[in-house]
Design a protein around this motif. Structure first.
Motif, PDB file in Angstrom:
ATOM      1  N   TRP A 495      41.738  34.713  51.724  1.00  0.00           N
ATOM      2  CA  TRP A 495      42.926  34.951  50.899  1.00  0.00           C
ATOM      3  C   TRP A 495      43.795  33.706  50.938  1.00  0.00           C
ATOM      4  N   GLY A 498      46.722  32.992  46.118  1.00  0.00           N
ATOM      5  CA  GLY A 498      46.670  32.617  44.719  1.00  0.00           C
ATOM      6  C   GLY A 498      46.850  31.143  44.463  1.00  0.00           C
TER       7      GLY A 498
ATOM      8  N   TYR B  87      52.611  44.324  51.281  1.00  0.00           N
ATOM      9  CA  TYR B  87      52.327  42.957  50.851  1.00  0.00           C
ATOM     10  C   TYR B  87      53.109  42.734  49.569  1.00  0.00           C
ATOM     11  N   ASN B 120      51.243  39.177  55.538  1.00  0.00           N
ATOM     12  CA  ASN B 120      51.061  38.081  54.597  1.00  0.00           C
ATOM     13  C   ASN B 120      49.678  38.056  53.968  1.00  0.00           C
ATOM     14  N   PRO B 122      46.844  40.720  51.787  1.00  0.00           N
ATOM     15  CA  PRO B 122      46.606  42.067  51.287  1.00  0.00           C
ATOM     16  C   PRO B 122      45.490  42.780  52.037  1.00  0.00           C
ATOM     17  N   ARG B 123      44.657  42.027  52.776  1.00  0.00           N
ATOM     18  CA  ARG B 123      43.564  42.679  53.501  1.00  0.00           C
ATOM     19  C   ARG B 123      44.082  43.565  54.610  1.00  0.00           C
ATOM     20  N   VAL B 141      45.401  36.620  40.282  1.00  0.00           N
ATOM     21  CA  VAL B 141      45.833  36.758  41.682  1.00  0.00           C
ATOM     22  C   VAL B 141      46.180  38.212  41.980  1.00  0.00           C
ATOM     23  N   ARG B 144      43.000  40.159  42.303  1.00  0.00           N
ATOM     24  CA  ARG B 144      42.318  39.876  43.577  1.00  0.00           C
ATOM     25  C   ARG B 144      43.051  40.527  44.737  1.00  0.00           C
ATOM     26  N   ALA B 145      44.400  40.497  44.664  1.00  0.00           N
ATOM     27  CA  ALA B 145      45.166  41.104  45.758  1.00  0.00           C
ATOM     28  C   ALA B 145      44.931  42.602  45.790  1.00  0.00           C
TER      29      ALA B 145
END
Lengths: 583, 201
Positions: A495, A498, B87, B120, B122-123, B141, B144-145
């Protein structure tokens, strides 16, 4: 015997021809760099030939010749500058004279010649005076100690030729002179060797690291063969060597400068070689001595060739910091670098693995057979060497990952590196011929003469079989592959918030675990930029500052700019030195 | 020294009238008239809190009631009762929602006493707090998050921009489980909504 006489004359002519070819290389460099390097390569091959007939010091000559051959081939393929070929062939000439010397004066001539040519090369490469001067300064420290030792030897024998001595004081002086040249503790902490070797062209760096330090080892070995055995020197050398292994490997692992990393690895391996020399000196048992000799020779071979290969790898890479370098991976470079770093890490079935194993076996056998308080020394040394080899494995894994495995594929270069890399397992197999004994262990499936046993007068200790490992390793890998099938790998992107920057694991980050764990040893100093200032460096700095303060105070109190008092001081010092020497 | 003694003698004067602060809160029609709302928050006499940006263009006609703007919690997850990791992702704000969201960590509001924490990545997150209008580069983004978050997960839309686009643009194309209107929403209303989302009292 007539044939012996012919062999002598042939050897003599071969020696002359080798020297003349190298001088030709030196002269040719004024006209064409490439021609000079090719002739230097021819001279190295002749030197290897000469070395094969040389008897006791055969390994040193052959290995030096091989190092020069690979380095000059690399230079012939890649370098075009004439100042470089001049200084390169001059350095080779100096080392050659040192190795071929028959008396102390020739030895010193060769020694100084190689130091001066190497200094010139380092100085002109970067156009900065500091690395060259650092190299020259410590080279001269070693020369002073050598001269002191040689003067004592001359005093005893009355001639400059290499004769057997009865006094051990020359051995002490010359050994310390040679250890300074090898970059060993205590001068290890001012990091003069990485500064000097890291600021030279790759082929010269390989000659400096592999061959020049080999000349130091050759010198110590020669003086040891001339002087009577001193167990005290053996113990001291073992401890100094082991300490250098640990700290050279540590600094190598936390360093991010590619050539600096390799230079620290040189210090580490020189420490191991010094430990082997010390073990040779410490033990009186002939079987153990023979085994210690075997470990010394194998280590010399392993280190010189692998280090040459690794510095040549550095020649294929653009950039100096491991985190910002750019290079392309090619099949030859990948395999070659992996084999070379496996050898430097001490992994079987490469010759480096045989070397590390035999050194550790020697130390453990000595701690048993020497016994008493003196037996603690090899034990302590074995612990430090083991820890140092661990760091070395980490450093070498880092090196091969970031110079080749993570890079994009492109080009087909580095066949020379592949050649040297392939030599690693080949020489491991050849080490059977060097070893004092060979054996078999039918119960373990090792057929006759495929085991290198380690033993001392009290019995046999252990054994190793590079052949066995070389055969078993692919078989086990194949079994694992067949049992588990094709790789089922799921790649997950890290991660990155972005940002789009593919965050990668940097070389600097890989060593952070040790930097944090050992932060009390590897401290930093806050100036305009935070720089490293480990405890040993700080200790030496304190000593230096203390001495400077004392010197200033003394001169101000005693002489106070008065010439007459200064002359009295000089005369008094001279008298004191003469008295000490006579006593 | 003089101004100090003068001040003590006379008393410190700031304003003659202390205004009753009622913005931002629910609005209601208090006068007759035509209202031109830049975000169409006034539809058939109903004030839509999901669109109002409190620009006060409707000021004399609509006035604040003092009641705080309520958030809509469409789905709450009981497994987050004791530990709720957020998040935050800003896909295109003016910065106002970020500032107000930050304040729930201040000593005055103290989100951690409710078991709400920030992360910090999202996982490791339980809820995605989306702020701002959709901008082109953040589409990928945001996707993906959202994909990187493990189940069970909540999506919290913070601020009018994330809910309905506000005055800046189009809202992000994501279904929100918790909708917190306001421009920007007060830390108190954010915290109230979060506590309800994690099924707390």
């Amino acid at each position: 015997m007539v044939s012996d006489m012919y062999l002598q004359i042939d050897k003599f002519y071969l020696e002359i021809v080798t020297l003349l070819t190298m001088i030709t290389a030196l002269a040719l460099s004024l006209w064409s760099a490439r021609a000079s390097h090719v002739v230097a390569a021819i001279s190295s091959s002749l030197f290897i030939l000469y070395g094969l007939y040389s008897g006791e010091f055969r390994v040193f000559y052959v290995v030096s010749g091989l190092v020069w051959l690979f380095s000059s081939t690399f230079s012939a393929l890649h370098d075009r500058e004439r100042w470089y070929s001049l200084t390169f062939s001059g350095t080779l000439l100096g080392i050659m004279i040192t190795l071929l010397s028959q008396n102390y004066l020739e030895f010193l001539t060769g020694w100084e010649l190689m130091t001066l040519f190497a200094y010139a090369s380092i100085g002109v490469y970067r156009r900065e005076w500091r690395p060259g001067y650092t190299f020259l300064a410590f080279g001269e420290v070693s020369t002073v100690l050598l001269i002191a030792g040689f003067i004592l030897a001359y005093q005893e024998t009355g001639t400059f030729l290499f004769h057997t001595l009865t006094d051990t004081l020359p051995l002490w002086f010359t050994t310390f002179g040679f250890t300074v040249k090898m970059g060993i503790f205590p001068f290890l902490v001012v990091e003069w060797l990485p500064i000097a070797h890291g600021n030279a062209k790759p082929s010269l760096s390989s000659v400096l690291s592999a061959s020049m330090t080999l000349a130091g080892v050759y010198g110590i070995y020669k003086m040891m063969s001339l002087c009577p055995q001193t167990q005290a020197l053996g113990g001291v050398l073992i401890l100094i060597g082991a300490f250098s292994v640990l700290f050279g490997a540590l600094y190598s692992y936390v360093s991010d400068h590619m050539k600096g990393m390799l230079a620290f690895s040189t210090i580490e391996n020189n420490g191991a070689i010094l430990t082997a020399l010390g073990s040779l000196e410490l033990s009186a048992d002939p079987v153990l001595k023979a085994f210690a000799q075997f470990s010394l020779m194998v280590y010399v071979v392993a280190h010189s060739l692998a280090k040459t290969g690794l510095f040549l790898v550095a020649g294929y890479v653009h950039g100096e910091s491991m985190s910002t370098l750019s290079t392309q991976r090619s099949f030859s470079l990948e395999i070659g670098t992996t084999l070379l770093t496996a050898s430097m890490s001490g992994l079987l079935p490469t010759v480096g693995g045989v070397a590390v194993w035999s050194l550790l076996e020697t130390l453990f056998m000595e701690s048993i057979s020497v016994g008493g308080i003196l037996g603690l020394i090899p034990l302590l040394a074995g612990v430090m060497v083991g820890m140092g080899e661990g760091f070395a494995t980490g450093a070498m894994a880092r090196f091969t990952s970031f110079t080749s495995l993570v890079r994009p594929r492109g080009g087909e270069r580095g066949r020379l590196v592949l050649l040297i890399g392939v030599l690693m397992p080949v020489l491991a197999l050849l080490s059977y011929l060097l070893s004092p004994e060979m054996a078999g262990a039918a119960s373990l499936g090792m057929f006759s003469n495929s085991l290198i046993p380690s033993g001392y007068s009290g019995g046999s200790f252990g054994g190793i079989s590079p052949l066995y490992v070389l055969i078993i390793l692919p078989i086990l890998s194949l079994i694992t592959y067949l049992a588990s099938g094709r790789r089922r790998v799921r790649t997950v992107d890290p991660w990155d918030n972005g940002s789009g920057r593919r965050l990668t694991y940097t070389s600097f980050g890989m060593a952070n675990n040790i930097r944090l764990m050992l932060r009390f040893v590897l401290r930093t100093r806050k100036g305009a930029v935070e720089t490293s200032a480990d405890v040993f460096w700080r200790a030496i700095l304190q000593l230096v500052r203390g001495y400077v303060r004392f010197s200033r105070a003394f001169s101000r109190a005693y002489m106070n700019s008065s010439i007459s008092w200064y002359m009295i001081y000089m005369i008094l010092a001279f008298i004191v030195v003469i008295l000490v020497v006579f006593l | 020294m003089n101004w100090f003694l003068r001040g003590i003698r006379r008393g410190i004067l700031t304003e003659k009238e202390f205004p009753q602060v009622q913005w931002p809160s629910e609005l209601h029609r208090s006068k007759e008239g035509e209202v031109k709302c830049p975000t169409d928050a006034l539809k058939e006499d109903r004030w839509d809190p999901n669109r109002c940006i409190f620009c006060r263009a409707c000021e004399p006609i609509l006035s604040p009631t003092g009641r705080s703007v309520q958030a809509q919690v469409k789905r709450s997850e009981p497994s987050f009762r004791r530990s709720f990791y957020l998040y935050p992702i800003d896909v295109g704000t003016c910065g106002g929602c970020n500032l107000e969201f930050r304040l729930i960590a201040s000593p005055q509001y103290d989100m951690t006493r409710f078991g709400i924490f920030l992360t910090n990545t999202p996982r490791h997150a339980d809820a995605l707090v989306v702020m701002g209008v959709m901008t082109p580069k953040m589409e990928e983004v945001l996707r993906r998050a959202y994909d990187a978050m493990p189940e069970p997960k909540l999506v919290i839309l913070l601020g009018v921009c994330a809910v309905s686009g506000g005055i800046l643009g189009m809202p992000p194309d994501i279904r929100g489980d918790v909708v917190i209107p306001g421009c920007p929403p007060t830390p108190e209303s954010i915290l109230r909504a979060l506590v309800e989302a994690k099924s707390g009292e």
